[in-house]
Design a protein around this motif. Structure first.
Motif, PDB file in Angstrom:
ATOM      1  N   CYS A   1      50.786  51.871  47.418  1.00  0.00           N
ATOM      2  CA  CYS A   1      50.467  51.946  46.084  1.00  0.00           C
ATOM      3  C   CYS A   1      49.033  51.973  46.220  1.00  0.00           C
TER       4      CYS A   1
ATOM      5  N   SER B   1      47.145  51.001  43.639  1.00  0.00           N
ATOM      6  CA  SER B   1      46.661  49.701  42.625  1.00  0.00           C
ATOM      7  C   SER B   1      46.753  48.511  43.316  1.00  0.00           C
ATOM      8  N   CYS B   2      47.926  48.470  44.054  1.00  0.00           N
ATOM      9  CA  CYS B   2      48.323  47.033  44.631  1.00  0.00           C
ATOM     10  C   CYS B   2      48.524  47.061  45.986  1.00  0.00           C
TER      11      CYS B   2
ATOM     12  N   CYS C   1      54.716  51.873  39.540  1.00  0.00           N
ATOM     13  CA  CYS C   1      54.885  51.119  40.895  1.00  0.00           C
ATOM     14  C   CYS C   1      55.829  49.971  40.586  1.00  0.00           C
TER      15      CYS C   1
ATOM     16  N   HIS D   1      55.895  47.023  42.332  1.00  0.00           N
ATOM     17  CA  HIS D   1      55.394  45.855  42.718  1.00  0.00           C
ATOM     18  C   HIS D   1      54.378  45.284  41.610  1.00  0.00           C
ATOM     19  N   CYS D   2      53.552  46.416  41.103  1.00  0.00           N
ATOM     20  CA  CYS D   2      52.638  46.016  40.037  1.00  0.00           C
ATOM     21  C   CYS D   2      52.783  46.442  38.878  1.00  0.00           C
TER      22      CYS D   2
END
Ligand SMILES: [Zn+2]
Length: 162
Positions: free
Chosen positions: A7, A9-10, A27, A29-30
């Motif tokens: 990802c 972003s994260c 995502c 996760h984030c």
């Protein structure tokens, strides 16, 4: 076949089917939107971008070199042929720097002088074209001059002179 990517972003690991590459997902996760990509494809894209940048830089350098060569050649020619003129015209000027400055002033001044000399000719030609235009307008207006007088139309046309 499952593909893994990261990802953007994260940096969390994402797994997806190959046919979903290029899709935008949220995502897990984030929670931010992220694009699924094939790890190899991204590298190829980056390589292409750097290659493009390198080529652009090369082109710029070549153009700069060409410009320097042309300007240098012009400058040399000017110095070669212009300096004797300066030396002959102004023998009292001893300083070489002053001579170069005078040469540069002459190079700037000559086109200006030429422009000033040519300006009246251009104005004369423009005036003649304007007169011809007026004559043609008058000719076109003659058949139906009974509808509106030619004097008022002539007055309407005069602003084009300015
Ligand atoms: Zn994420």
């Amino acid at each position: 076949m499952l593909i893994k990517c990261i990802c953007k972003s994260c940096a969390g690991h994402l797994e997806f089917e190959e046919e979903n590459a290029g899709q935008k997902i949220k995502c897990p996760h984030c929670g931010f939107d992220t694009t699924l990509y094939l790890p190899g494809a991204e590298r190829a894209e980056a390589a292409l971008a750097t290659l493009n940048r390198k080529l652009r830089l090369q082109k710029l350098v070549l153009l700069g070199l060409a410009a320097v060569l042309v300007l240098g050649g012009l400058g040399w020619c000017l110095y070669h042929w212009g300096m004797p003129v300066i030396e002959n015209q102004f023998p009292s000027v001893e300083s070489p720097l002053l001579r170069v400055l005078m040469l540069m002033a002459l190079c700037l001044g000559l086109p200006l002088l030429l422009m000033w000399l040519l300006l009246p000719i251009f104005l004369f030609l423009a005036w003649r074209r304007f007169l011809r235009l007026m004559a043609s307008i008058e000719q076109h207006l003659r058949p139906n001059s009974s509808a509106d007088s030619p004097e008022t139309t002539a007055e309407e046309e005069t602003p084009t002179k300015a």
